[in-house]
Design a protein around this motif. Structure first.
Motif, PDB file in Angstrom:
ATOM      1  N   PRO A  24       0.814  -1.194   0.000  1.00  0.00           N
ATOM      2  CA  PRO A  24       0.000   0.000   0.000  1.00  0.00           C
ATOM      3  C   PRO A  24       0.847   1.242   0.000  1.00  0.00           C
ATOM      4  CG  PRO A  24       0.273  -0.768   2.212  1.00  0.00           C
ATOM      5  CD  PRO A  24       1.166  -1.612   1.314  1.00  0.00           C
ATOM      6  N   ARG A  25       0.187   2.389   0.229  1.00  0.00           N
ATOM      7  CA  ARG A  25       0.898   3.618   0.470  1.00  0.00           C
ATOM      8  C   ARG A  25       1.867   3.413   1.638  1.00  0.00           C
ATOM      9  NH1 ARG A  25       0.320   6.620   4.430  1.00  0.00           N
ATOM     10  NH2 ARG A  25      -1.495   5.483   5.065  1.00  0.00           N
ATOM     11  N   PRO A  26       3.091   3.975   1.556  1.00  0.00           N
ATOM     12  CA  PRO A  26       4.045   3.773   2.626  1.00  0.00           C
ATOM     13  C   PRO A  26       3.732   4.624   3.842  1.00  0.00           C
ATOM     14  CG  PRO A  26       4.952   5.221   0.996  1.00  0.00           C
ATOM     15  CD  PRO A  26       3.620   4.765   0.473  1.00  0.00           C
ATOM     16  N   VAL A  27       4.600   4.538   4.842  1.00  0.00           N
ATOM     17  CA  VAL A  27       4.436   5.312   6.055  1.00  0.00           C
ATOM     18  C   VAL A  27       4.237   6.776   5.722  1.00  0.00           C
ATOM     19  CG1 VAL A  27       6.904   5.584   6.294  1.00  0.00           C
ATOM     20  CG2 VAL A  27       5.486   5.861   8.294  1.00  0.00           C
ATOM     21  N   SER A  28       3.410   7.478   6.514  1.00  0.00           N
ATOM     22  CA  SER A  28       2.897   8.750   6.035  1.00  0.00           C
ATOM     23  C   SER A  28       3.482   9.992   6.665  1.00  0.00           C
ATOM     24  CB  SER A  28       1.392   8.782   6.239  1.00  0.00           C
ATOM     25  OG  SER A  28       1.096   8.657   7.597  1.00  0.00           O
ATOM     26  N   GLU A  29       4.453   9.911   7.531  1.00  0.00           N
ATOM     27  CA  GLU A  29       5.115  11.122   7.983  1.00  0.00           C
ATOM     28  C   GLU A  29       6.501  10.788   8.450  1.00  0.00           C
ATOM     29  OE1 GLU A  29       3.578  13.100  11.348  1.00  0.00           O
ATOM     30  OE2 GLU A  29       3.581  11.386  12.632  1.00  0.00           O
ATOM     31  N   PRO A  30       7.449  11.725   8.325  1.00  0.00           N
ATOM     32  CA  PRO A  30       8.802  11.436   8.747  1.00  0.00           C
ATOM     33  C   PRO A  30       8.852  11.181  10.235  1.00  0.00           C
ATOM     34  CG  PRO A  30       8.541  13.761   8.235  1.00  0.00           C
ATOM     35  CD  PRO A  30       7.303  13.071   7.801  1.00  0.00           C
ATOM     36  N   ILE A 260      14.179   9.345   8.237  1.00  0.00           N
ATOM     37  CA  ILE A 260      15.345  10.215   8.115  1.00  0.00           C
ATOM     38  C   ILE A 260      15.360  11.248   9.240  1.00  0.00           C
ATOM     39  CG2 ILE A 260      15.608   9.890   5.639  1.00  0.00           C
ATOM     40  CD1 ILE A 260      14.264  12.587   5.187  1.00  0.00           C
ATOM     41  N   GLY A 261      14.183  11.566   9.802  1.00  0.00           N
ATOM     42  CA  GLY A 261      14.143  12.442  10.965  1.00  0.00           C
ATOM     43  C   GLY A 261      14.845  11.793  12.142  1.00  0.00           C
ATOM     44  N   ARG A 262      14.586  10.514  12.353  1.00  0.00           N
ATOM     45  CA  ARG A 262      15.253   9.772  13.420  1.00  0.00           C
ATOM     46  C   ARG A 262      16.748   9.685  13.147  1.00  0.00           C
ATOM     47  NH1 ARG A 262      14.961   9.283  18.349  1.00  0.00           N
ATOM     48  NH2 ARG A 262      12.697   8.998  18.116  1.00  0.00           N
ATOM     49  N   SER A 276      10.893  17.653  12.079  1.00  0.00           N
ATOM     50  CA  SER A 276       9.638  17.720  11.333  1.00  0.00           C
ATOM     51  C   SER A 276       9.959  17.865   9.850  1.00  0.00           C
ATOM     52  CB  SER A 276       8.824  18.928  11.799  1.00  0.00           C
ATOM     53  OG  SER A 276       9.537  20.123  11.513  1.00  0.00           O
ATOM     54  N   MET A 277       8.939  17.937   9.018  1.00  0.00           N
ATOM     55  CA  MET A 277       9.177  18.135   7.589  1.00  0.00           C
ATOM     56  C   MET A 277       9.975  19.415   7.347  1.00  0.00           C
ATOM     57  SD  MET A 277       5.622  17.036   5.750  1.00  0.00           S
ATOM     58  CE  MET A 277       4.836  15.464   6.072  1.00  0.00           C
ATOM     59  N   GLU A 278       9.553  20.513   7.999  1.00  0.00           N
ATOM     60  CA  GLU A 278      10.240  21.779   7.785  1.00  0.00           C
ATOM     61  C   GLU A 278      11.656  21.745   8.335  1.00  0.00           C
ATOM     62  OE1 GLU A 278       9.433  24.269   5.883  1.00  0.00           O
ATOM     63  OE2 GLU A 278       7.672  23.090   5.347  1.00  0.00           O
ATOM     64  N   GLY A 279      11.838  21.076   9.484  1.00  0.00           N
ATOM     65  CA  GLY A 279      13.172  20.960  10.048  1.00  0.00           C
ATOM     66  C   GLY A 279      14.115  20.191   9.149  1.00  0.00           C
ATOM     67  N   ILE A 280      13.597  19.116   8.556  1.00  0.00           N
ATOM     68  CA  ILE A 280      14.408  18.308   7.648  1.00  0.00           C
ATOM     69  C   ILE A 280      14.748  19.099   6.383  1.00  0.00           C
ATOM     70  CG2 ILE A 280      14.365  16.254   6.175  1.00  0.00           C
ATOM     71  CD1 ILE A 280      12.648  14.926   8.400  1.00  0.00           C
ATOM     72  N   LYS A 281      13.776  19.850   5.857  1.00  0.00           N
ATOM     73  CA  LYS A 281      14.025  20.661   4.666  1.00  0.00           C
ATOM     74  C   LYS A 281      15.086  21.717   4.948  1.00  0.00           C
ATOM     75  CE  LYS A 281       9.322  20.133   2.860  1.00  0.00           C
ATOM     76  NZ  LYS A 281       8.034  20.824   2.579  1.00  0.00           N
ATOM     77  N   SER A 282      15.013  22.343   6.114  1.00  0.00           N
ATOM     78  CA  SER A 282      15.998  23.368   6.473  1.00  0.00           C
ATOM     79  C   SER A 282      17.394  22.766   6.591  1.00  0.00           C
ATOM     80  CB  SER A 282      15.597  24.036   7.800  1.00  0.00           C
ATOM     81  OG  SER A 282      14.378  24.734   7.666  1.00  0.00           O
ATOM     82  N   TRP A 283      17.487  21.584   7.198  1.00  0.00           N
ATOM     83  CA  TRP A 283      18.786  20.917   7.327  1.00  0.00           C
ATOM     84  C   TRP A 283      19.348  20.600   5.940  1.00  0.00           C
ATOM     85  CZ3 TRP A 283      21.219  16.539   5.773  1.00  0.00           C
ATOM     86  CH2 TRP A 283      22.412  16.193   6.421  1.00  0.00           C
ATOM     87  N   ALA A 284      18.503  20.137   5.035  1.00  0.00           N
ATOM     88  CA  ALA A 284      18.959  19.790   3.684  1.00  0.00           C
ATOM     89  C   ALA A 284      19.478  21.017   2.949  1.00  0.00           C
ATOM     90  CB  ALA A 284      17.824  19.134   2.900  1.00  0.00           C
ATOM     91  N   ARG A 285      18.803  22.161   3.104  1.00  0.00           N
ATOM     92  CA  ARG A 285      19.265  23.388   2.442  1.00  0.00           C
ATOM     93  C   ARG A 285      20.616  23.841   2.998  1.00  0.00           C
ATOM     94  NH1 ARG A 285      13.577  24.638   2.553  1.00  0.00           N
ATOM     95  NH2 ARG A 285      13.804  25.618   4.608  1.00  0.00           N
ATOM     96  N   ALA A 286      20.835  23.585   4.298  1.00  0.00           N
ATOM     97  CA  ALA A 286      22.090  23.992   4.929  1.00  0.00           C
ATOM     98  C   ALA A 286      23.222  22.985   4.695  1.00  0.00           C
ATOM     99  CB  ALA A 286      21.877  24.184   6.427  1.00  0.00           C
ATOM    100  N   ALA A 383      -3.020  20.912   4.686  1.00  0.00           N
ATOM    101  CA  ALA A 383      -3.229  19.516   5.075  1.00  0.00           C
ATOM    102  C   ALA A 383      -1.915  18.881   5.509  1.00  0.00           C
ATOM    103  CB  ALA A 383      -3.836  18.734   3.908  1.00  0.00           C
ATOM    104  N   GLY A 384      -0.823  19.231   4.820  1.00  0.00           N
ATOM    105  CA  GLY A 384       0.479  18.692   5.181  1.00  0.00           C
ATOM    106  C   GLY A 384       0.914  19.124   6.567  1.00  0.00           C
TER     107      GLY A 384
END
Length: 407
Positions: A24-30, A260-262, A276-286, A383-384
């Motif tokens: 099915p659809r995979p796990v739904s949040e980091p 990947i959050g863990r 969180s999603m935003e925290g992970i995105k910020s880390w990736a940009r940095a 929704a996200g």
């Protein structure tokens, strides 16, 4: 095209496969961990018409209940759930036990009042409390959504991340075809000589990108946004000309999901509350030089297919479009897919009650156990945000036709 178990050599060596998933659809949040897996039970036999269903032993996932046990049942605007119930009926009418209920439902029309829906449900259905294998009655409720990312049909410096369709050499093996006790369990792999071995991991897919080039559907602008689209299992891609492409889950490489959050928190890159999603995105940009290292921490990889354009929700495991705020992903070994489920939980990161009728219309590779649900919040950024914050305790009741025992 995927090849099935029947086309494999007799010496299939399925024990070499590293993962088992239900497709099915995979796990739904980091950061979402997998819950304990419940043990499937033999299907009970329906009781004779007019008699009360025989109570199930505590080891069973469902116990008889009464309408008065459902907190907030009388306050839920049930008319809002009717379109989702009708969608479930389009699939449930293939089951004899649901045919009379779904036929009667057509008589209520498209827009019945909450009072009419409540009277209909109470007259034709009975609640069954969902319990965990240890007899506990509370479980984890998380959230998921349909994201929108930017992409292009052609590769460029701005759009460099391929969105892949299903590879030709991916084997999908339904173990239930050989071992009935493993019905619903599936493994993925590839054929090397006369043996089936695990399919390529995410790191392998990146390393062997030329091998998969012919399966590219389009190219994403942002690798992390694409990763989260894979985590959700479906989504939409906005093209440079303003057009939108609908992507639907097609298959997985079979490797288990790893957060990947863990991974970031365990290495001291982020605090747990920052993952969180935003925290992970910020880390990736940095840390662009470590982007692929972070992504590869999750060996699971999702392949897509292009779906028809529509404003309806993505199609869930039931084969019907999901309804915002009324569709629920469940473990079908504990909760029958398609059934109405009354959910008593709280709003994301809050103590405000969230008590409403849901429809079990989807599944997820980390949605395992009795009282375990994934709440579909809908499409887009808002929704996200709700889905990303939702990690609540909850209780559930399956609603089932009177005089019948849920299978």
């Amino acid at each position: 095209m995927l090849r099935t178990f029947s086309r494999l050599p007799l010496a299939l060596s399925v024990l070499l496969l590293s993962a088992c998933a239900t497709a099915p659809r995979p796990v739904s949040e980091p950061g979402k961990p997998a819950a304990p897996v419940s043990t499937p039970s033999p299907a009970p036999v329906p009781t004779p018409s007019g008699t009360a269903p025989t109570p199930l032993p505590l080891s069973k996932p469902l116990l008889p209940a009464a309408w008065g046990e459902l907190p907030g049942w009388s306050n839920d605007p049930l008319g809002e759930a009717w379109p989702a119930f009708q969608a479930s009926c389009r699939a449930l009418t293939r089951q004899v036990v649901w045919q009379p209920v779904c036929e009667a439902a057509r008589g209520l029309g498209e827009r019945p009042t909450a009072t009419a829906v409540r009277s209909f449900m109470e007259a034709r259905l009975l609640p069954w409390r969902v319990v965990n294998p240890d007899g506990s009655r509370e479980g984890l409720v998380t959230g998921y959504y349909e994201p929108l990312i930017k992409g292009s049909r052609t590769r460029s410096k701005a759009y460099a991340w391929p969105v892949l369709g299903v590879p030709d050499d991916l084997l999908s093996v339904d173990l239930g075809e050989v071992y009935p006790d493993l019905k619903g369990q599936r493994v993925r792999g590839r054929l090397v000589g006369n043996k089936v071995v695990p399919y390529y991991s995410r790191a392998d897919v990146d390393r062997l990108k030329d091998k998969f080039a012919g399966k590219t559907i389009l190219y994403a602008e942002d690798a992390v946004e694409l990763f989260f689209l894979q985590v959700q299992g479906s989504g939409r891609v906005q093209l440079p000309d303003g057009g939108v492409v609908r992507l639907a889950y097609a298959d997985t490489n079979g490797h288990p999901y790893q957060s990947i959050g863990r991974w970031l928190a365990d290495r001291g890159e982020l605090r747990v509350e920052q993952a969180s999603m935003e925290g992970i995105k910020s880390w990736a940009r940095a840390n662009p030089h470590r982007l692929q290292e972070m992504l590869n921490a999750n060996p699971s990889y999702i392949f897509f297919r292009e779906g028809p354009s529509s404003n309806a929700g993505p199609v869930g495991a039931l084969g019907q479009p999901l309804t915002e705020g009324r569709s629920l992903a469940v473990d079908p070994r504990s909760i029958p897919l398609g059934a109405p489920v009354f959910l008593a939980t709280t709003h994301p990161n809050s103590t405000q009650p969230l008590q409403r009728l849901m429809l079990a219309q989807d599944t997820g590779s980390a949605i395992k156990g009795g009282v375990r649900g994934d709440f579909y919040w809908g499409f887009g950024a808002e929704a996200g945000a709700l889905a990303g914050r939702m990690r609540q305790k909850g209780e559930m009741w399956v609603l089932w036709p009177r005089d019948q025992v849920p299978r």
